[in-house]
Design a protein around this motif. Structure first.
Motif, PDB file in Angstrom:
ATOM      1  N   SER A  68      50.447  38.587  80.734  1.00  0.00           N
ATOM      2  CA  SER A  68      49.080  38.329  80.470  1.00  0.00           C
ATOM      3  C   SER A  68      48.664  37.291  81.467  1.00  0.00           C
ATOM      4  O   SER A  68      47.398  37.070  81.813  1.00  0.00           O
ATOM      5  N   GLU A  69      49.393  36.055  81.800  1.00  0.00           N
ATOM      6  CA  GLU A  69      49.144  34.875  82.416  1.00  0.00           C
ATOM      7  C   GLU A  69      48.907  35.294  84.007  1.00  0.00           C
ATOM      8  O   GLU A  69      48.073  34.767  84.671  1.00  0.00           O
ATOM      9  N   VAL A  70      49.454  36.465  84.458  1.00  0.00           N
ATOM     10  CA  VAL A  70      49.430  36.942  85.787  1.00  0.00           C
ATOM     11  C   VAL A  70      47.781  37.328  85.830  1.00  0.00           C
ATOM     12  O   VAL A  70      47.276  36.909  86.763  1.00  0.00           O
ATOM     13  N   GLY A  71      47.326  38.073  84.837  1.00  0.00           N
ATOM     14  CA  GLY A  71      46.051  38.494  84.686  1.00  0.00           C
ATOM     15  C   GLY A  71      44.906  37.554  84.786  1.00  0.00           C
ATOM     16  O   GLY A  71      43.946  37.510  85.428  1.00  0.00           O
ATOM     17  N   THR A  72      45.381  36.520  83.895  1.00  0.00           N
ATOM     18  CA  THR A  72      44.494  35.372  83.661  1.00  0.00           C
ATOM     19  C   THR A  72      44.370  34.549  85.267  1.00  0.00           C
ATOM     20  O   THR A  72      43.442  33.966  85.608  1.00  0.00           O
ATOM     21  N   GLY A  73      45.474  34.442  85.917  1.00  0.00           N
ATOM     22  CA  GLY A  73      45.673  33.928  87.230  1.00  0.00           C
ATOM     23  C   GLY A  73      44.800  34.736  88.001  1.00  0.00           C
ATOM     24  O   GLY A  73      44.131  33.874  89.090  1.00  0.00           O
ATOM     25  N   PHE A  74      44.336  35.774  88.014  1.00  0.00           N
ATOM     26  CA  PHE A  74      43.448  36.535  88.886  1.00  0.00           C
ATOM     27  C   PHE A  74      42.024  35.969  88.639  1.00  0.00           C
ATOM     28  O   PHE A  74      41.407  36.061  89.618  1.00  0.00           O
ATOM     29  N   THR A  75      41.758  35.390  87.537  1.00  0.00           N
ATOM     30  CA  THR A  75      40.176  35.198  87.284  1.00  0.00           C
ATOM     31  C   THR A  75      39.974  33.680  87.063  1.00  0.00           C
ATOM     32  O   THR A  75      39.007  33.130  87.539  1.00  0.00           O
ATOM     33  N   LEU A  76      41.129  32.683  86.569  1.00  0.00           N
ATOM     34  CA  LEU A  76      40.951  31.522  86.073  1.00  0.00           C
ATOM     35  C   LEU A  76      40.170  30.526  87.047  1.00  0.00           C
ATOM     36  O   LEU A  76      39.075  29.958  86.810  1.00  0.00           O
ATOM     37  N   GLU A  96      61.928  22.074  74.014  1.00  0.00           N
ATOM     38  CA  GLU A  96      62.172  22.936  75.175  1.00  0.00           C
ATOM     39  C   GLU A  96      61.894  24.254  74.772  1.00  0.00           C
ATOM     40  O   GLU A  96      61.372  25.272  75.748  1.00  0.00           O
ATOM     41  N   THR A  97      61.760  24.646  73.367  1.00  0.00           N
ATOM     42  CA  THR A  97      61.373  26.105  73.151  1.00  0.00           C
ATOM     43  C   THR A  97      59.856  26.212  73.674  1.00  0.00           C
ATOM     44  O   THR A  97      59.313  27.146  74.104  1.00  0.00           O
ATOM     45  N   PHE A  98      58.748  25.220  73.334  1.00  0.00           N
ATOM     46  CA  PHE A  98      57.323  25.083  73.774  1.00  0.00           C
ATOM     47  C   PHE A  98      57.329  25.148  75.390  1.00  0.00           C
ATOM     48  O   PHE A  98      56.470  25.746  75.838  1.00  0.00           O
ATOM     49  N   ALA A  99      58.328  24.654  75.849  1.00  0.00           N
ATOM     50  CA  ALA A  99      58.445  24.223  77.364  1.00  0.00           C
ATOM     51  C   ALA A  99      58.843  25.866  77.903  1.00  0.00           C
ATOM     52  O   ALA A  99      58.332  26.161  78.923  1.00  0.00           O
ATOM     53  N   ILE A 100      59.618  26.448  77.276  1.00  0.00           N
ATOM     54  CA  ILE A 100      59.756  27.860  77.956  1.00  0.00           C
ATOM     55  C   ILE A 100      58.538  28.805  77.722  1.00  0.00           C
ATOM     56  O   ILE A 100      58.275  29.311  78.650  1.00  0.00           O
ATOM     57  N   ALA A 101      57.780  28.607  76.792  1.00  0.00           N
ATOM     58  CA  ALA A 101      56.664  29.464  76.530  1.00  0.00           C
ATOM     59  C   ALA A 101      55.661  28.943  77.392  1.00  0.00           C
ATOM     60  O   ALA A 101      54.983  29.756  78.455  1.00  0.00           O
ATOM     61  N   ARG A 102      55.700  27.616  77.784  1.00  0.00           N
ATOM     62  CA  ARG A 102      54.701  27.123  78.903  1.00  0.00           C
ATOM     63  C   ARG A 102      55.337  27.487  80.384  1.00  0.00           C
ATOM     64  O   ARG A 102      54.169  27.653  81.238  1.00  0.00           O
ATOM     65  N   LEU A 103      56.428  27.577  80.448  1.00  0.00           N
ATOM     66  CA  LEU A 103      56.932  28.063  81.898  1.00  0.00           C
ATOM     67  C   LEU A 103      56.593  29.302  82.149  1.00  0.00           C
ATOM     68  O   LEU A 103      56.163  29.685  83.246  1.00  0.00           O
ATOM     69  N   ALA A 104      56.739  30.335  81.302  1.00  0.00           N
ATOM     70  CA  ALA A 104      56.131  31.649  81.512  1.00  0.00           C
ATOM     71  C   ALA A 104      54.834  31.570  81.852  1.00  0.00           C
ATOM     72  O   ALA A 104      54.330  32.402  82.653  1.00  0.00           O
ATOM     73  N   ASP A 105      53.835  30.931  80.964  1.00  0.00           N
ATOM     74  CA  ASP A 105      52.530  30.661  81.114  1.00  0.00           C
ATOM     75  C   ASP A 105      52.265  30.487  82.824  1.00  0.00           C
ATOM     76  O   ASP A 105      51.484  30.999  83.487  1.00  0.00           O
ATOM     77  N   ASN A 106      52.828  29.213  83.127  1.00  0.00           N
ATOM     78  CA  ASN A 106      52.568  28.604  84.331  1.00  0.00           C
ATOM     79  C   ASN A 106      53.243  29.626  85.611  1.00  0.00           C
ATOM     80  O   ASN A 106      52.378  29.551  86.636  1.00  0.00           O
ATOM     81  N   LEU A 107      54.144  30.188  85.435  1.00  0.00           N
ATOM     82  CA  LEU A 107      54.919  31.304  86.335  1.00  0.00           C
ATOM     83  C   LEU A 107      53.916  32.368  86.403  1.00  0.00           C
ATOM     84  O   LEU A 107      53.492  32.931  87.566  1.00  0.00           O
ATOM     85  N   GLY A 108      53.261  33.085  85.367  1.00  0.00           N
ATOM     86  CA  GLY A 108      52.388  33.934  85.521  1.00  0.00           C
ATOM     87  C   GLY A 108      51.162  33.727  86.245  1.00  0.00           C
ATOM     88  O   GLY A 108      50.525  34.322  87.072  1.00  0.00           O
ATOM     89  N   LEU A 109      50.586  32.340  85.925  1.00  0.00           N
ATOM     90  CA  LEU A 109      49.523  32.020  86.459  1.00  0.00           C
ATOM     91  C   LEU A 109      49.524  31.577  88.127  1.00  0.00           C
ATOM     92  O   LEU A 109      48.682  32.235  88.769  1.00  0.00           O
ATOM     93  N   PHE A 147      38.741  40.856  87.412  1.00  0.00           N
ATOM     94  CA  PHE A 147      38.723  40.945  85.882  1.00  0.00           C
ATOM     95  C   PHE A 147      39.077  42.140  85.407  1.00  0.00           C
ATOM     96  O   PHE A 147      39.518  42.003  84.024  1.00  0.00           O
ATOM     97  N   VAL A 148      39.051  43.348  85.851  1.00  0.00           N
ATOM     98  CA  VAL A 148      39.687  44.587  85.396  1.00  0.00           C
ATOM     99  C   VAL A 148      41.235  44.322  85.305  1.00  0.00           C
ATOM    100  O   VAL A 148      41.906  44.719  84.471  1.00  0.00           O
ATOM    101  N   ILE A 149      41.881  43.818  86.158  1.00  0.00           N
ATOM    102  CA  ILE A 149      43.115  43.724  86.256  1.00  0.00           C
ATOM    103  C   ILE A 149      43.478  42.685  85.285  1.00  0.00           C
ATOM    104  O   ILE A 149      44.655  42.690  84.458  1.00  0.00           O
ATOM    105  N   ASP A 150      42.712  41.675  84.844  1.00  0.00           N
ATOM    106  CA  ASP A 150      42.854  40.706  83.499  1.00  0.00           C
ATOM    107  C   ASP A 150      42.907  41.476  82.353  1.00  0.00           C
ATOM    108  O   ASP A 150      43.845  41.404  81.517  1.00  0.00           O
ATOM    109  N   ALA A 151      42.027  42.663  82.210  1.00  0.00           N
ATOM    110  CA  ALA A 151      41.825  43.131  81.101  1.00  0.00           C
ATOM    111  C   ALA A 151      43.260  44.227  80.946  1.00  0.00           C
ATOM    112  O   ALA A 151      43.599  44.345  80.007  1.00  0.00           O
ATOM    113  N   ILE A 152      43.695  44.858  81.891  1.00  0.00           N
ATOM    114  CA  ILE A 152      45.042  45.436  82.166  1.00  0.00           C
ATOM    115  C   ILE A 152      46.173  44.901  81.649  1.00  0.00           C
ATOM    116  O   ILE A 152      46.955  45.136  80.781  1.00  0.00           O
ATOM    117  N   SER A 153      46.098  43.474  82.028  1.00  0.00           N
ATOM    118  CA  SER A 153      47.285  42.455  81.726  1.00  0.00           C
ATOM    119  C   SER A 153      47.299  42.340  80.055  1.00  0.00           C
ATOM    120  O   SER A 153      48.315  42.037  79.488  1.00  0.00           O
TER     121      SER A 153
END
Length: 427
Positions: free
Chosen positions: A35-43, A150-163, A184-190
């Motif tokens: 999801s964040e890969v798509g968000t990184g396309f637009t953010l 650390e559990t929340f850090a893993i989730a944030r790590l996934a967010d940042n890596l995708g972005l 934005f189309v790619i973001d929708a697909i993500s």
């Protein structure tokens, strides 16, 4: 034998850095990554697209993007109650959120004027509003006291890596096809991919009490939240943090792109901005687990104070980058590096603090109010940043220095929170 000992030592060191995490957190992190890969396309490119290609003013774009916070508040309040509901729960709320977000991205892809931009922003804000309380509750439910940060850090790590990956890919895509709308189309697909991961891989994490009516339970949950003095003080300081975050996502890309850097004849090129924000996120990825591990020894308020001080330094460096006669790129890279550490210092500690305060069957509502902070912060931050960019250069540059000085207020509030919490926070 020596090789085996070295292997065991390496595994022991790895386990100390990466505690045992619930399998559902890893599955959820994979979905968040896509999801964040798509968000990184637009953010970081959305403001540039709406100002430079659609032809709207920076103030209008700031207001339109800020309108997402209005629907976001509604989504967060309703989404928090749905996440705690026995009939809906975390999983169904996440599915609803990703479907709405995909629709919003498609509307933004079709934007040609201010009205469509506002409609798309409102839909996107609603989807994000439904998402965050349920998402944070899923991670909180799967965490234990000894590995919560650390559990929340893993989730944030996934967010940042995708972005980071999304931003880099978006820079290449724009250079090749020159069209921002496909981002934005790619973001929708993500978002649709994320929908699939949640549908297949996420189970309901919290069985709600069904002895009392849903209506009675929800009213009781909201009364508990609104009477929690420590949580309300935290909310006040958290709004400042979210205002700061909103500047990175909307104001800074335009500042780098459109404002003259004194040592050159124009602002940074699109590819330079892409590399700068990729650097910002790569550093956040590298620092996420080590910084979380280091701050685990600190109370939540001390960890947030460290983050606040880093925000002050980072904004001060942004001010220097806009006023220095030379080496502006170096100052910007340094500023974004400091802000990356400020963010990874803030997010796991803030989410863990909320988990600490919230009763297990009311985490959705607590995270709902916590997520409202993001709506309020972005609702203030987007228009404020847009306004600053439409002012004379001296005001725009001083804008960052003002943010740096505002951190003093944050530190004072955190000290007050520490006093009323007394010795109840882990040391």
């Amino acid at each position: 034998m020596t090789f085996k000992l070295m292997k065991l030592a390496s595994q022991s060191q790895l386990s100390s850095w990466l505690p045992s995490i619930h399998p559902q957190v890893w599955i959820f992190a994979i979905g968040r990554f896509f999801s964040e890969v798509g968000t990184g396309f637009t953010l970081f490119y959305a403001p540039i697209f709406f100002v430079n290609q659609v032809g709207l003013s920076a103030t209008a774009v700031g207001v339109a993007l800020g309108s997402a916070s209005i629907s976001g508040i509604v989504g967060r309040i309703v989404g928090g109650s749905l996440a705690d509901s026995g009939e809906w729960g975390r999983r169904r709320t996440l599915l609803l959120a990703t479907a709405i977000s995909a629709s919003g991205s498609l509307v933004l892809a079709a934007t040609t004027n201010f009205t469509i931009l506002v409609i798309g922003s409102l839909i996107s804000g609603l989807g994000i509003g439904f998402y965050w309380p349920a998402a944070e509750a899923v991670v909180a439910d799967a965490s234990q006291i000894d590995n919560r940060r650390e559990t929340f850090a893993i989730a944030r790590l996934a967010d940042n890596l995708g972005l980071a990956i999304g931003i880099v890919l978006a820079g290449f895509l724009i250079a090749i096809i020159g069209s921002y709308r496909w981002l934005f189309v790619i973001d929708a697909i993500s978002f649709l991919v994320f929908f699939g991961v949640v549908y297949v891989g996420i189970n309901e994490t919290e069985q709600q009490q069904k002895k009392e009516s849903e209506k009675t339970q929800h009213f009781a949950s909201w009364r508990t939240v609104l009477s929690d003095r420590r949580f309300l003080v935290y909310i006040a300081v958290n709004i400042f943090f979210t205002i700061y975050l909103s500047q990175i996502h909307s104001t800074l890309p335009l500042y780098f792109k459109n404002f003259v850097i004194k040592s050159t004849t124009e602002g940074f090129a699109q590819t330079t901005i892409s590399v700068l924000f990729a650097w910002h996120l790569v550093l956040a990825i590298i620092c996420q687990l080590p910084v979380t591990s280091a701050l685990k020894r600190c109370s939540y308020t001390l960890a947030l104070t460290v983050s606040a001080i880093l925000w002050a330094i980072g904004f001060g460096l942004i001010w220097v980058s806009g006023t220095a006669p030379s080496h502006n790129l170096v100052w910007v890279a340094l500023a974004l590096g400091v802000l990356a550490v400020a963010i990874v210092s803030y997010t796991p500690s803030a989410a863990s603090l909320v988990t600490e305060l919230a009763p297990e069957n009311q985490r959705g509502v607590y995270f709902s109010i916590n997520a409202v902070c993001w709506s309020v912060g972005y609702c203030i931050g987007h228009p404020l940043g847009g306004w600053a960019l439409d002012q004379p250069r001296i005001i725009t540059d001083s804008f960052w220095l003002g943010f740096s000085l505002s951190v003093a207020i944050v530190v004072v509030i955190l000290q007050y929170l520490n006093r009323i919490w007394a010795d109840q926070l882990p040391k």
